[in-house]
Design a protein around this motif. Structure first.
Motif, PDB file in Angstrom:
ATOM      1  N   LEU A  57      -3.353   7.166   8.840  1.00 20.73           N
ATOM      2  CA  LEU A  57      -3.647   6.627   8.428  1.00 20.73           C
ATOM      3  C   LEU A  57      -4.114   5.462   8.886  1.00 20.73           C
ATOM      4  O   LEU A  57      -4.612   3.977   7.869  1.00 20.73           O
ATOM      5  CB  LEU A  57      -2.452   6.819   7.440  1.00 20.73           C
ATOM      6  N   ARG A  64      -8.762   1.138  -0.815  1.00 25.43           N
ATOM      7  CA  ARG A  64      -8.481   2.242  -1.779  1.00 25.43           C
ATOM      8  C   ARG A  64      -9.362   3.191  -1.964  1.00 25.43           C
ATOM      9  O   ARG A  64      -9.188   4.286  -1.571  1.00 25.43           O
ATOM     10  CB  ARG A  64      -8.796   1.336  -2.548  1.00 25.43           C
ATOM     11  N   ASP A  80      -8.568   7.518   1.931  1.00 29.40           N
ATOM     12  CA  ASP A  80      -8.353   8.611   2.046  1.00 29.40           C
ATOM     13  C   ASP A  80      -6.852   9.106   2.343  1.00 29.40           C
ATOM     14  O   ASP A  80      -5.883   8.691   3.256  1.00 29.40           O
ATOM     15  CB  ASP A  80      -8.606  10.264   3.578  1.00 29.40           C
ATOM     16  N   SER A  81      -6.060   9.052   0.934  1.00 29.25           N
ATOM     17  CA  SER A  81      -4.534   8.978   1.235  1.00 29.25           C
ATOM     18  C   SER A  81      -3.993   8.121   0.352  1.00 29.25           C
ATOM     19  O   SER A  81      -2.616   8.748   0.195  1.00 29.25           O
ATOM     20  CB  SER A  81      -3.422  10.139   2.641  1.00 29.25           C
ATOM     21  N   VAL A  82      -4.382   7.320   0.583  1.00 33.19           N
ATOM     22  CA  VAL A  82      -4.326   6.096  -0.240  1.00 33.19           C
ATOM     23  C   VAL A  82      -4.189   6.351  -1.824  1.00 33.19           C
ATOM     24  O   VAL A  82      -4.597   6.246  -2.497  1.00 33.19           O
ATOM     25  CB  VAL A  82      -4.536   4.310   0.476  1.00 33.19           C
ATOM     26  N   TYR A  83      -3.303   5.805  -2.570  1.00 37.09           N
ATOM     27  CA  TYR A  83      -3.497   6.015  -4.029  1.00 37.09           C
ATOM     28  C   TYR A  83      -2.702   5.378  -4.922  1.00 37.09           C
ATOM     29  O   TYR A  83      -2.465   5.034  -6.194  1.00 37.09           O
ATOM     30  CB  TYR A  83      -2.005   7.538  -4.493  1.00 37.09           C
ATOM     31  N   ILE A 140      -6.252   2.078   7.123  1.00 36.23           N
ATOM     32  CA  ILE A 140      -6.592   1.188   6.899  1.00 36.23           C
ATOM     33  C   ILE A 140      -6.562  -0.425   7.445  1.00 36.23           C
ATOM     34  O   ILE A 140      -7.777  -1.025   6.887  1.00 36.23           O
ATOM     35  CB  ILE A 140      -5.304   0.633   6.187  1.00 36.23           C
ATOM     36  N   VAL A 162       0.462  -1.023   0.023  1.00 36.42           N
ATOM     37  CA  VAL A 162      -0.294   0.411  -0.112  1.00 36.42           C
ATOM     38  C   VAL A 162       0.522   1.527  -0.285  1.00 36.42           C
ATOM     39  O   VAL A 162       1.723   1.537   1.055  1.00 36.42           O
ATOM     40  CB  VAL A 162      -1.028   0.023   0.801  1.00 36.42           C
ATOM     41  N   TYR A 163       0.601   2.191  -0.707  1.00 38.37           N
ATOM     42  CA  TYR A 163       1.271   3.630  -0.752  1.00 38.37           C
ATOM     43  C   TYR A 163       0.350   4.616  -0.644  1.00 38.37           C
ATOM     44  O   TYR A 163      -0.798   4.803  -1.073  1.00 38.37           O
ATOM     45  CB  TYR A 163       2.464   3.500  -2.585  1.00 38.37           C
ATOM     46  N   SER A 164       0.755   5.131   0.554  1.00 35.34           N
ATOM     47  CA  SER A 164      -0.057   6.260   0.166  1.00 35.34           C
ATOM     48  C   SER A 164       0.711   7.694   0.933  1.00 35.34           C
ATOM     49  O   SER A 164       2.468   7.955   1.320  1.00 35.34           O
ATOM     50  CB  SER A 164      -1.273   5.782   1.952  1.00 35.34           C
ATOM     51  N   ASN A 165       0.399   9.175   1.054  1.00 34.37           N
ATOM     52  CA  ASN A 165       0.521  10.780   1.594  1.00 34.37           C
ATOM     53  C   ASN A 165       0.534   9.793   3.513  1.00 34.37           C
ATOM     54  O   ASN A 165      -0.048   9.524   3.735  1.00 34.37           O
ATOM     55  CB  ASN A 165      -0.019  11.350   1.205  1.00 34.37           C
ATOM     56  N   ASP A 166       1.354  10.402   3.318  1.00 31.79           N
ATOM     57  CA  ASP A 166       1.167   9.811   5.067  1.00 31.79           C
ATOM     58  C   ASP A 166       0.400  10.750   6.027  1.00 31.79           C
ATOM     59  O   ASP A 166       1.032  12.259   5.033  1.00 31.79           O
ATOM     60  CB  ASP A 166       2.973   9.776   5.455  1.00 31.79           C
TER      61      ASP A 166
END
Length: 480
Positions: A418, A468, A471-474, A422, A410-414
């Motif tokens: 968070l 997905r 919020d913030s997960v891209y 998830i 999983v890639y996301s803005n920290d």
């Protein structure tokens, strides 16, 4: 001395004095007098008037040093407090007595004075085991306590080792049920942090939370919190528990070779419901689904009644025969994969691509380690095809329910909260979390590797779709 492993010079109440006064104001005035006359010992002062014990005991305790250096204890309390200390909380209930001026007066207890007693009676209703109730009562009465504060300065008394979860439930059940985080002394802390006396605790809540977690029961120390959490699961998840209970009962019936029509007759049901004190069939299903009773015990009780009417049948032989018939069924490998043309073959799912039911797969005959199963899009397949004579057809066995381990990234803005968001989304699916590994890059990108246990590809897709939405997960992807 023997019990507490102390020496004689550590016993401070060999000589003690009790001072009884008319009002709380007089208690503190008397305290000022004795502290002026004798030096108090540091760390030996306790104000149970400002912070009463759970059983409503109130008094001021202080230890003073006498003229010859001999320590002695002084207790200061009102006559009203003395009556409760001597005779218990029940002595405070609507009594009549002569006051200090010879007049008769009627005194009624304040509503909150009996809160502890009412709470104790609630525990008794919740706990069917008398020994469990007794142990709980002892713990609540005699265990060491910590004193923590709300942001507005209100004192809350909790058992030693209590967490912000316990604190939240002392405020209100709904605060506990909707808790998402906490601040201890203005700093964000885990909700399982052990609280210390003097801590100021603030609870974060959200209307979107789905309620408490069963894992909270491992950390809470107060009986109030435990009972409120258990009560929530019994009420909020009643329908879910009923469905789960039905599934477990059907599974047990199938295991022993009986049908629902065989056993679920009034003459077999009623004795079972009476034994376990269930008011209805739904209550039994809910108890089994919740884990308060087992399907094996429920069915066993009905079988007792069934045997009385079917003495000529050898039920145990019937069950044993069914078990042997199951053993004679052709078995697949533990991986849930069939190798075409080969029986009893060792099959292993390759770790390099973690295939799941629903994936297109291919088998590779290894040297001495059976057949290794890969996804057809595995990065290593190209190398394996150079030895085509070792490739073999394999397929998933539809009726074989197996759990599989898979890694996703999983890639996301920290951002704050968070990981919790998830994990909450994953909790809405049937997937089981086996492990989480997180790191944050210099660019403040959060990278998470989550190991899951799932049944098939469809379930994995549901998990990815749920994550997905956070919020913030891209990006969410399966390990290649």
């Amino acid at each position: 001395m023997k019990r507490d492993n102390k020496t004689l010079d550590q016993i401070y109440d060999l000589f003690a004095l009790r001072i009884l006064v008319h009002s709380i104001k007089d208690c503190y005035a008397a305290l000022g007098v004795v502290h002026e006359m004798y030096n108090p010992m540091p760390g030996r002062f306790k104000d149970y008037i400002a912070v009463p014990k759970p059983n409503m005991y109130q008094s001021i305790h202080t230890t003073l040093l006498g003229d010859k250096g001999t320590p002695f204890e002084v207790q200061i309390r009102t006559w009203d407090m003395h009556r409760i200390a001597e005779f218990g909380i029940a002595a405070h209930w609507a009594y009549k007595e002569a006051n200090y001026f010879g007049k008769k007066t009627s005194v009624k207890v304040e509503e909150d004075k009996l809160a502890w007693l009412r709470e104790t009676l609630e525990w008794q209703k919740e706990m069917q085991d008398p020994q469990e109730f007794l142990n709980t009562l002892k713990t609540e009465l005699f265990e060491d306590e910590v004193y923590v504060f709300t942001p507005k300065g209100e004192i809350k008394v909790l058992p030693r080792g209590a967490t912000p979860i316990d604190f939240a439930y002392t405020i209100h059940a709904e605060i506990g049920h909707h808790m998402t985080g906490c601040k201890v002394n203005s700093k964000m802390m885990p909700i399982i942090t052990t609280l210390k006396s003097g801590d100021i605790v603030e609870i974060m809540t959200s209307d979107n939370t789905k309620g408490p977690s069963r894992d909270w029961l491992k950390f809470v120390k107060s009986t109030t919190a435990k009972n409120k959490i258990l009560s929530w699961f019994k009420k909020a998840q009643k329908e879910e528990n009923i469905e789960k209970g039905k599934e477990l009962i059907e599974k047990e019936l199938k295991r022993i070779g009986f049908t629902h029509e065989d056993l679920f007759k009034n003459e077999y049901l009623t004795p079972m419901l009476d034994k376990y004190k269930y008011k209805s069939l739904e209550e039994m299903y809910a108890a089994v689904g919740f884990g308060a009773n087992s399907s094996v015990k429920v069915i066993a009780r009905m079988l007792q009644e069934y045997r009385k009417e079917h003495e000529e049948e050898n039920i145990e032989a019937k069950i044993e025969e069914l078990a042997k018939a199951k053993q004679r069924k052709p078995k697949t490998s533990n991986s849930g994969v069939i190798v075409k043309g080969i029986d009893n073959c060792l099959v292993k799912l390759s770790k390099c691509c973690d295939p799941l039911p629903g994936d297109e797969i291919i088998g590779y005959i290894t040297k001495g380690r059976g057949v290794s199963v890969h996804r057809k899009d595995c990065v290593n397949i190209g190398d394996l095809f150079s030895e085509e004579n070792r490739m073999i057809d394999v397929e998933w066995y539809d009726e074989h329910a197996v759990s599989y381990q898979v890694d996703i990234e999983v890639y996301s803005n920290d951002r704050s909260g968070l990981l919790l968001d998830i994990l909450k989304e994953i909790g809405t699916t049937k997937a089981k979390i086996l492990g989480v590994n997180t790191k944050t890059t210099k660019e403040k990108i959060a990278v998470m590797k989550i190991t899951l246990e799932i049944e098939n590809l469809e379930e994995l897709n549901k998990v990815q779709k749920a994550i997905r939405k956070v919020d913030s997960v891209y990006e969410v992807k399966r390990k290649k």
